[in-house]
Motif scaffolding. Structure first.
Motif, PDB file in Angstrom:
ATOM      1  N   ARG A  97       0.437 -30.743 -53.748  1.00 20.44           N
ATOM      2  CA  ARG A  97       0.717 -29.393 -53.257  1.00 20.44           C
ATOM      3  C   ARG A  97       1.365 -29.502 -51.878  1.00 20.44           C
ATOM      4  O   ARG A  97       0.826 -30.140 -50.986  1.00 20.44           O
ATOM      5  N   ILE A  98       2.527 -28.881 -51.701  1.00 23.18           N
ATOM      6  CA  ILE A  98       3.232 -28.935 -50.412  1.00 23.18           C
ATOM      7  C   ILE A  98       3.318 -27.522 -49.851  1.00 23.18           C
ATOM      8  O   ILE A  98       3.846 -26.617 -50.500  1.00 23.18           O
ATOM      9  N   GLY A  99       2.807 -27.325 -48.653  1.00 24.81           N
ATOM     10  CA  GLY A  99       2.823 -25.997 -48.053  1.00 24.81           C
ATOM     11  C   GLY A  99       1.876 -25.058 -48.794  1.00 24.81           C
ATOM     12  O   GLY A  99       1.055 -25.494 -49.616  1.00 24.81           O
ATOM     13  N   ARG A 100       2.026 -23.751 -48.497  1.00 20.99           N
ATOM     14  CA  ARG A 100       1.056 -22.766 -49.011  1.00 20.99           C
ATOM     15  C   ARG A 100       1.609 -21.906 -50.121  1.00 20.99           C
ATOM     16  O   ARG A 100       0.948 -20.996 -50.578  1.00 20.99           O
ATOM     17  N   ASN A 101       2.868 -22.192 -50.515  1.00 18.42           N
ATOM     18  CA  ASN A 101       3.521 -21.172 -51.342  1.00 18.42           C
ATOM     19  C   ASN A 101       3.941 -21.664 -52.725  1.00 18.42           C
ATOM     20  O   ASN A 101       4.923 -21.191 -53.291  1.00 18.42           O
ATOM     21  N   GLY A 102       3.196 -22.635 -53.227  1.00 21.15           N
ATOM     22  CA  GLY A 102       3.388 -23.023 -54.622  1.00 21.15           C
ATOM     23  C   GLY A 102       4.308 -24.213 -54.853  1.00 21.15           C
ATOM     24  O   GLY A 102       4.595 -24.540 -56.004  1.00 21.15           O
ATOM     25  N   ASP A 103       4.781 -24.879 -53.799  1.00 21.79           N
ATOM     26  CA  ASP A 103       5.638 -26.056 -54.018  1.00 21.79           C
ATOM     27  C   ASP A 103       4.790 -27.267 -54.388  1.00 21.79           C
ATOM     28  O   ASP A 103       3.721 -27.488 -53.812  1.00 21.79           O
ATOM     29  N   MET A 104       5.308 -28.039 -55.356  1.00 21.78           N
ATOM     30  CA  MET A 104       4.575 -29.205 -55.841  1.00 21.78           C
ATOM     31  C   MET A 104       5.501 -30.411 -55.874  1.00 21.78           C
ATOM     32  O   MET A 104       6.693 -30.267 -56.165  1.00 21.78           O
ATOM     33  N   GLY A 105       4.952 -31.573 -55.623  1.00 24.25           N
ATOM     34  CA  GLY A 105       5.753 -32.793 -55.719  1.00 24.25           C
ATOM     35  C   GLY A 105       4.875 -33.965 -56.115  1.00 24.25           C
ATOM     36  O   GLY A 105       3.644 -33.916 -55.982  1.00 24.25           O
ATOM     37  N   TRP A 106       5.535 -35.030 -56.596  1.00 26.30           N
ATOM     38  CA  TRP A 106       4.802 -36.247 -56.975  1.00 26.30           C
ATOM     39  C   TRP A 106       4.609 -37.069 -55.696  1.00 26.30           C
ATOM     40  O   TRP A 106       5.291 -38.043 -55.435  1.00 26.30           O
ATOM     41  N   VAL A 107       3.690 -36.629 -54.865  1.00 28.75           N
ATOM     42  CA  VAL A 107       3.535 -37.216 -53.532  1.00 28.75           C
ATOM     43  C   VAL A 107       2.106 -36.973 -53.046  1.00 28.75           C
ATOM     44  O   VAL A 107       1.472 -35.980 -53.429  1.00 28.75           O
ATOM     45  N   GLU A 108       1.609 -37.893 -52.262  1.00 30.27           N
ATOM     46  CA  GLU A 108       0.404 -37.620 -51.466  1.00 30.27           C
ATOM     47  C   GLU A 108       0.783 -37.903 -50.019  1.00 30.27           C
ATOM     48  O   GLU A 108       1.712 -38.674 -49.750  1.00 30.27           O
ATOM     49  N   TYR A 109       0.096 -37.286 -49.099  1.00 37.33           N
ATOM     50  CA  TYR A 109       0.574 -37.375 -47.716  1.00 37.33           C
ATOM     51  C   TYR A 109      -0.516 -37.066 -46.713  1.00 37.33           C
ATOM     52  O   TYR A 109      -1.559 -36.484 -47.044  1.00 37.33           O
ATOM     53  N   LEU A 110      -0.217 -37.444 -45.471  1.00 37.45           N
ATOM     54  CA  LEU A 110      -1.000 -37.002 -44.315  1.00 37.45           C
ATOM     55  C   LEU A 110      -0.070 -36.152 -43.469  1.00 37.45           C
ATOM     56  O   LEU A 110       1.030 -36.593 -43.119  1.00 37.45           O
ATOM     57  N   LEU A 111      -0.474 -34.934 -43.171  1.00 37.95           N
ATOM     58  CA  LEU A 111       0.320 -34.055 -42.306  1.00 37.95           C
ATOM     59  C   LEU A 111      -0.498 -33.860 -41.033  1.00 37.95           C
ATOM     60  O   LEU A 111      -1.646 -33.415 -41.096  1.00 37.95           O
ATOM     61  N   LEU A 112       0.097 -34.220 -39.892  1.00 34.57           N
ATOM     62  CA  LEU A 112      -0.679 -34.298 -38.650  1.00 34.57           C
ATOM     63  C   LEU A 112       0.056 -33.626 -37.500  1.00 34.57           C
ATOM     64  O   LEU A 112       1.291 -33.644 -37.443  1.00 34.57           O
ATOM     65  N   ALA A 113      -0.702 -33.020 -36.592  1.00 32.43           N
ATOM     66  CA  ALA A 113      -0.089 -32.381 -35.418  1.00 32.43           C
ATOM     67  C   ALA A 113      -0.178 -33.342 -34.227  1.00 32.43           C
ATOM     68  O   ALA A 113      -1.172 -34.058 -34.069  1.00 32.43           O
ATOM     69  N   ILE A 114       0.882 -33.314 -33.426  1.00 28.98           N
ATOM     70  CA  ILE A 114       0.930 -34.162 -32.223  1.00 28.98           C
ATOM     71  C   ILE A 114       0.859 -33.242 -31.008  1.00 28.98           C
ATOM     72  O   ILE A 114       1.578 -32.242 -30.940  1.00 28.98           O
ATOM     73  N   GLU A 115      -0.007 -33.605 -30.080  1.00 36.23           N
ATOM     74  CA  GLU A 115      -0.081 -32.822 -28.837  1.00 36.23           C
ATOM     75  C   GLU A 115       0.333 -33.763 -27.717  1.00 36.23           C
ATOM     76  O   GLU A 115      -0.260 -34.843 -27.557  1.00 36.23           O
TER      77      GLU A 115
END
Ligand SMILES: C=C1C[C@]23C[C@@]1(O)CC[C@H]2[C@@]12CCC[C@@](C)(C(=O)O1)[C@H]2[C@@H]3C(=O)O
Ligand SMILES: O=C(O)CCC(=O)C(=O)O
Length: 343
Positions: A97-115
């Motif tokens: 699942r990518i984002g909040r709006n129904g996009d899908m992909g054959w992927v796994e990931y880490l999404l991280l914020a940088i301060e």
């Protein structure tokens, strides 16, 4: 592109048949950042493709390899351990699942914020080894983003030279995101025609000013040329790839164009691992065509003023493939000759 009937397990992930795009594109400009004329080369590449590779970048290979090895270790851990770092909303581990709006992909990931120059508290990294490797790597990416944006400014004649770079790396509040993607081979494609692939990461442009991508040696990244043709980018472990984002397109009044790109996952044996730094400005930063680039020209601003916060809010409500800049285009001017000046 042909969309095919597919195995049920691929659910809502688009299956593609893209024979033409599988050919490696030999035209990706490679910019030697230490060479004479690098600023002009950067601008030329951004105008023509919104995309280029960077060689002689000075980032130690060991730093890249260490992060990649830690990422591979993380993705090889148990699903329960990975899920403990999720979900990816707003930051953490995500799968398919990518984002909040129904996009899908054959992927796994880490999404991280940088301060500033390190992982933010909102993005606890799964292990201290991975966190340390990310922090070192992000420091190097901030330096590279700064150099690239300084060269863009120099090549376009914008002063001060740091005007664009400061939006991303000169302000403690700048909005930087880091993503590590893992595209495993897709066994469900076996038995389908060899030119079939599955969407790893659907086509999109990046909202920020610039993104800097590194991948292992497994292909999959494709970019759309300005004539709409999709081409495959040959992987190069020794290089970084720079994408022009939507915000830089606006700041340069469309002279530099953000690049549509996507990742396709095939049925080969090797996983693709990519790491991307997304350089965005502080939420309050005004994004509008730079007056210096309009002065003395007949050009009208193609976009209305907005803040990065406004744009980001709208972007996160959009689907991956949407044209996120359309709502921010300047309204047509009611003079008979205005269109002539919009290039
Ligand atoms: C579908 C989406 C994923 C995304 C947020 C969005 O609503 C539209 C933009 C997407 C993107 C593309 C570049 C990297 C990213 C982190 C970003 O800033 O915008 C992703 C967002 C995401 O993965 O959440
Ligand atoms: O994995 C890649 O090579 C690119 C992924 C990408 O475009 C993204 O994460 O926004």
């Amino acid at each position: 592109m042909v969309v095919l009937a597919k195995p049920a397990a691929l659910e809502q992930i688009a299956l593609l048949r893209t024979p033409e795009a599988w050919e490696s594109f030999s035209g990706v400009p490679a910019v030697d950042l230490s060479g004479p004329g690098a600023a002009a080369d950067v601008v030329r590449a951004c105008e023509r493709y919104g995309f280029f590779s960077v060689v002689n970048h000075g980032v130690p290979a060991g730093m890249v390899d260490r992060l990649e090895a830690e990422a591979v270790r993380f993705f090889a851990s148990s699903q329960a351990d990975k899920d403990a770092s999720g979900p990816a909303d707003p930051f953490g581990y995500g799968s398919k699942r990518i984002g909040r709006n129904g996009d899908m992909g054959w992927v796994e990931y880490l999404l991280l914020a940088i301060e500033r120059d390190a992982l933010s508290k909102a993005s606890p990294a799964p292990t201290s080894a991975l966190r340390d490797a990310i922090n070192d790597y992000v420091g190097a990416m901030r330096g590279l983003a700064r150099t690239v944006l300084e060269m863009v400014a120099e090549g376009l004649g914008v002063s001060p030279r740091g005007a664009l770079a400061d939006m991303v790396t000169g302000d403690a509040a700048s909005d930087q995101v880091f993503r590590v993607n893992h595209y495993p081979p897709c066994p469900l494609l076996q038995g389908l025609p060899p030119n079939c692939s599955v969407t790893g990461f659907g086509e999109h442009t990046d909202p920020q000013l610039v993104s800097i991508l590194h991948s292992n040696g497994t292909p999959g990244l494709q970019v759309a040329l300005h004539d709409g043709r999709w081409v495959s980018v040959p992987p190069n472990r020794d290089a970084f790839f720079v994408n022009v984002g939507d915000s830089l397109q606006v700041l340069t009044n469309g002279r530099l164009r953000s690049v549509r790109h996507r990742v396709v996952a095939g049925n080969g044996l090797k996983s693709r691992v990519s790491m991307i730094y997304f350089g965005g400005p502080p939420l309050a930063q005004r994004i509008a065509p730079l007056p210096q680039l309009l002065a003395g020209t007949q050009s009208l601003p193609l976009y209305r003023d907005f803040t990065w916060g406004e744009y980001k809010k709208a972007a996160y409500r959009s689907r991956l493939g949407d044209n996120r800049l359309a709502p921010f285009e300047a309204p047509p001017v009611a003079t008979p000759h205005a269109d002539r000046h919009r290039s």
